[in-house]
Design a protein around this motif. Structure first.
Motif, PDB file in Angstrom:
ATOM      1  N   VAL A  52      -2.984  -0.735  12.604  1.00 60.66           N
ATOM      2  CA  VAL A  52      -3.389   0.454  11.836  1.00 60.66           C
ATOM      3  C   VAL A  52      -3.663   0.102  10.370  1.00 60.66           C
ATOM      4  O   VAL A  52      -4.766   0.274   9.873  1.00 60.66           O
ATOM      5  CB  VAL A  52      -2.304   1.558  11.927  1.00 60.66           C
ATOM      6  N   CYS A  53      -2.663  -0.469   9.700  1.00 60.93           N
ATOM      7  CA  CYS A  53      -2.844  -0.793   8.282  1.00 60.93           C
ATOM      8  C   CYS A  53      -3.438  -2.208   8.176  1.00 60.93           C
ATOM      9  O   CYS A  53      -2.825  -3.123   7.645  1.00 60.93           O
ATOM     10  CB  CYS A  53      -1.520  -0.697   7.527  1.00 60.93           C
ATOM     11  N   CYS A 108       1.745   7.664   1.398  1.00 60.88           N
ATOM     12  CA  CYS A 108       1.163   6.369   1.013  1.00 60.88           C
ATOM     13  C   CYS A 108       0.501   6.426  -0.373  1.00 60.88           C
ATOM     14  O   CYS A 108      -0.448   7.183  -0.596  1.00 60.88           O
ATOM     15  CB  CYS A 108       0.149   5.943   2.073  1.00 60.88           C
ATOM     16  N   PRO A 161      -8.458   0.097   7.230  1.00 63.63           N
ATOM     17  CA  PRO A 161      -7.242   0.601   7.875  1.00 63.63           C
ATOM     18  C   PRO A 161      -7.498   1.995   8.456  1.00 63.63           C
ATOM     19  O   PRO A 161      -8.315   2.747   7.932  1.00 63.63           O
ATOM     20  CB  PRO A 161      -6.223   0.648   6.732  1.00 63.63           C
ATOM     21  N   LYS A 162      -6.788   2.291   9.538  1.00 64.53           N
ATOM     22  CA  LYS A 162      -7.017   3.576  10.217  1.00 64.53           C
ATOM     23  C   LYS A 162      -6.000   4.595   9.696  1.00 64.53           C
ATOM     24  O   LYS A 162      -5.052   4.981  10.389  1.00 64.53           O
ATOM     25  CB  LYS A 162      -6.857   3.389  11.728  1.00 64.53           C
ATOM     26  N   CYS A 163      -6.207   5.014   8.451  1.00 69.42           N
ATOM     27  CA  CYS A 163      -5.226   5.883   7.784  1.00 69.42           C
ATOM     28  C   CYS A 163      -5.036   7.207   8.519  1.00 69.42           C
ATOM     29  O   CYS A 163      -3.947   7.783   8.492  1.00 69.42           O
ATOM     30  CB  CYS A 163      -5.637   6.139   6.339  1.00 69.42           C
ATOM     31  N   ARG A 199       0.827  -1.209   0.000  1.00 68.29           N
ATOM     32  CA  ARG A 199       0.000   0.000   0.000  1.00 68.29           C
ATOM     33  C   ARG A 199       0.861   1.258   0.000  1.00 68.29           C
ATOM     34  O   ARG A 199       0.646   2.167  -0.803  1.00 68.29           O
ATOM     35  CB  ARG A 199      -0.913  -0.009   1.230  1.00 68.29           C
ATOM     36  N   LEU A 216       2.411   7.055   7.960  1.00 68.43           N
ATOM     37  CA  LEU A 216       2.865   7.007   6.562  1.00 68.43           C
ATOM     38  C   LEU A 216       1.861   7.657   5.604  1.00 68.43           C
ATOM     39  O   LEU A 216       2.076   7.662   4.399  1.00 68.43           O
ATOM     40  CB  LEU A 216       3.077   5.539   6.139  1.00 68.43           C
ATOM     41  N   GLN A 217       0.780   8.171   6.175  1.00 68.88           N
ATOM     42  CA  GLN A 217      -0.325   8.618   5.329  1.00 68.88           C
ATOM     43  C   GLN A 217       0.110   9.575   4.220  1.00 68.88           C
ATOM     44  O   GLN A 217      -0.293   9.430   3.076  1.00 68.88           O
ATOM     45  CB  GLN A 217      -1.398   9.275   6.196  1.00 68.88           C
ATOM     46  N   CYS A 256      -2.176   6.936  10.786  1.00 69.00           N
ATOM     47  CA  CYS A 256      -0.979   6.289  10.245  1.00 69.00           C
ATOM     48  C   CYS A 256       0.152   7.300  10.010  1.00 69.00           C
ATOM     49  O   CYS A 256      -0.065   8.342   9.376  1.00 69.00           O
ATOM     50  CB  CYS A 256      -1.344   5.602   8.934  1.00 69.00           C
ATOM     51  N   ILE A 291      -6.583   1.579  -1.716  1.00 63.11           N
ATOM     52  CA  ILE A 291      -6.364   0.784  -0.505  1.00 63.11           C
ATOM     53  C   ILE A 291      -7.010  -0.596  -0.603  1.00 63.11           C
ATOM     54  O   ILE A 291      -6.410  -1.604  -0.247  1.00 63.11           O
ATOM     55  CB  ILE A 291      -6.880   1.549   0.745  1.00 63.11           C
ATOM     56  N   PHE A 306      -3.176   5.337  -0.413  1.00 62.32           N
ATOM     57  CA  PHE A 306      -4.054   6.358   0.166  1.00 62.32           C
ATOM     58  C   PHE A 306      -4.282   7.488  -0.837  1.00 62.32           C
ATOM     59  O   PHE A 306      -5.408   7.912  -1.069  1.00 62.32           O
ATOM     60  CB  PHE A 306      -3.438   6.892   1.466  1.00 62.32           C
TER      61      PHE A 306
HETATM   62  S1  SF4 Z   1      -2.083   5.404   5.011  1.00 62.73           S
HETATM   63 FE1  SF4 Z   1      -1.412   3.694   3.751  1.00 62.73          FE
HETATM   64  S2  SF4 Z   1       0.020   2.579   5.011  1.00 62.73           S
HETATM   65 FE2  SF4 Z   1      -1.119   3.937   6.353  1.00 62.73          FE
HETATM   66  S3  SF4 Z   1      -2.860   2.737   7.103  1.00 62.73           S
HETATM   67 FE3  SF4 Z   1      -3.557   3.802   5.294  1.00 62.73          FE
HETATM   68  S4  SF4 Z   1      -3.199   2.373   3.631  1.00 62.73           S
HETATM   69 FE4  SF4 Z   1      -1.967   1.674   5.352  1.00 62.73          FE
END
Ligand code: SF4
Length: 365
Positions: free
Chosen positions: A203-204, A220, A209-211, A145, A216-217, A214, A228, A223
């Motif tokens: 999270v992912c 990502c 997923p709890k973006c 992702r 990395l949002q 996150c 996703i 995202f």
């Molecule tokens: S932002 Fe990307 S890596 Fe983060 S939870 Fe969402 S899909 Fe996963």
């Protein structure tokens, strides 16, 4: 700009899991056990099994000395029994080939039965601080992702690319030096590995997923491009071959007959309802294969159901037979065949479909 590793390490320190029973130990045996139990099972389910297993078999030698039956009985209910069988086999190998001392490098650990590259790396990271990458299902999902990696990650060619990415992302000594904390590179790799695991598990997640939580949002790919639910790419659909079998539930005075499966093959070493080929003759099978002389059995109809394995599906035709035994029935060796109550059977190491049948029978009787 912060690297991938720096972002998730910072997130882990604040939001990751820090109190799991297998954390804060360097004992490779305890770490190995947790990694194997967690392979196909959720953390909350694993915790009580992990604690009971460690109580029964506190170290490699005690596990190696135990009988496979005892090990599988402690595994009962966790499923995927090949994990328990391999654990036992590996413990015996460690005792015979390494004088009972757990090997200290990922390269050697991964070759032990039931371990493999990712689990071997996780053990080496947490027990010895080795700098090596992990790549389990959760990590594949995060990488697919975050970096928009297309293609089913279980496919050999794609997997090589995922491994390359996982290795590229490992924190470097330079990162450790600039982090400004007391952690050296080993400690950093350990936190990083835990971060990847925690992020994938909490999270992912596979669905929803709890973006918004996150770290990395911002970077990502999934995202940003609304992909996703498309990543990681699913396993290409392949029709699994279907096999058929009969499982016989022989009931005599409230007891059910269980047979011990041979070690090799399907459900190896587990206690199972006797299996018979579709079209087989019940009386002949009981007399010839099971050594049971039955007196006019009464058959109760039951619905067939399917059980899916990795490489095939099995259509199971359950046959509930209320039976009386003729006095000429020889006594079975209790190591290979027993009459037991369904309650006791449910405590033993039994395959999932047998558990399902016994549970249904207990509810309906
Ligand atoms: S932002 Fe990307 S890596 Fe983060 S939870 Fe969402 S899909 Fe996963």
């Amino acid at each position: 700009m912060d690297s991938f590793a720096a972002k998730i390490i910072r997130w882990q320190e604040k939001h990751g899991r820090h109190h799991l029973p297998w954390q804060h130990t360097r004992d490779p045996y305890a770490i190995w056990l947790s990694e194997i139990m967690l392979q196909q099972t959720q953390v909350n389910t694993v915790i009580p099994y992990y604690q009971r297993f460690l109580q029964s078999f506190p170290d490699i030698r005690r596990l190696a000395l135990a009988s496979l039956d005892d090990v599988l009985a402690r595994w009962s209910g966790l499923g995927y029994y090949s994990r328990g069988r391999n654990l036992h086999r590996a413990a015996r190998l460690i005792v015979s080939n390494y004088q009972g001392k757990f090997p200290e490098s990922a390269e050697i650990i991964r070759k032990l039965p039931g371990i493999g590259r990712s689990t071997g790396a996780a053990i080496a990271v947490f027990a010895y601080g080795e700098r090596c990458a992990i790549l389990d299902g959760n990590v594949k999902r995060v990488l697919a992702r975050c970096f928009g990696l297309e293609g089913y990650p279980g496919d050999k060619r794609n997997e090589t690319l995922f491994w390359r990415k996982a290795e590229e992302l490992l924190p470097t000594s330079q990162a450790a030096a600039t982090k400004g904390s007391n952690e050296d590179i080993n400690g950093l790799v350990e936190t990083y590995t835990q971060a990847l695991m925690d992020l994938g598990a909490t999270v992912c997640t596979r669905s929803k997923p709890k973006c918004s939580l996150c770290p990395l949002q911002q970077d990502c790919v999934a995202f940003r491009h609304d992909r996703i639910d498309k990543l990681p790419s699913p396993r290409p659909r392949k029709l699994l071959p279907m096999k058929e079998t009969i499982l016989m539930m022989l009931m005599n005075e409230g007891r059910v007959f269980l047979e011990k499966r041979p070690l090799e093959g399907l459900w190896g070493g587990l206690w199972c309802l006797p299996e018979m080929a579709v079209g087989g003759n019940t009386m002949e099978h009981c007399r010839g294969r099971l050594g049971l002389e039955l007196d006019s059995p009464v058959q109760v109809p039951m619905e067939p159901f399917d059980h899916t394995f990795t490489h095939f599906r099995l259509r199971i035709y359950p046959q509930l037979l209320r039976v009386s035994l003729l006095s000429s029935t020889p006594v079975r060796d209790p190591g290979t065949g027993i009459w037991t109550t369904p309650e006791d059977a449910l405590q033993a190491a039994i395959p999932a479909p047998v558990r399902k049948l016994l549970t249904t029978m207990r509810v309906s009787s």
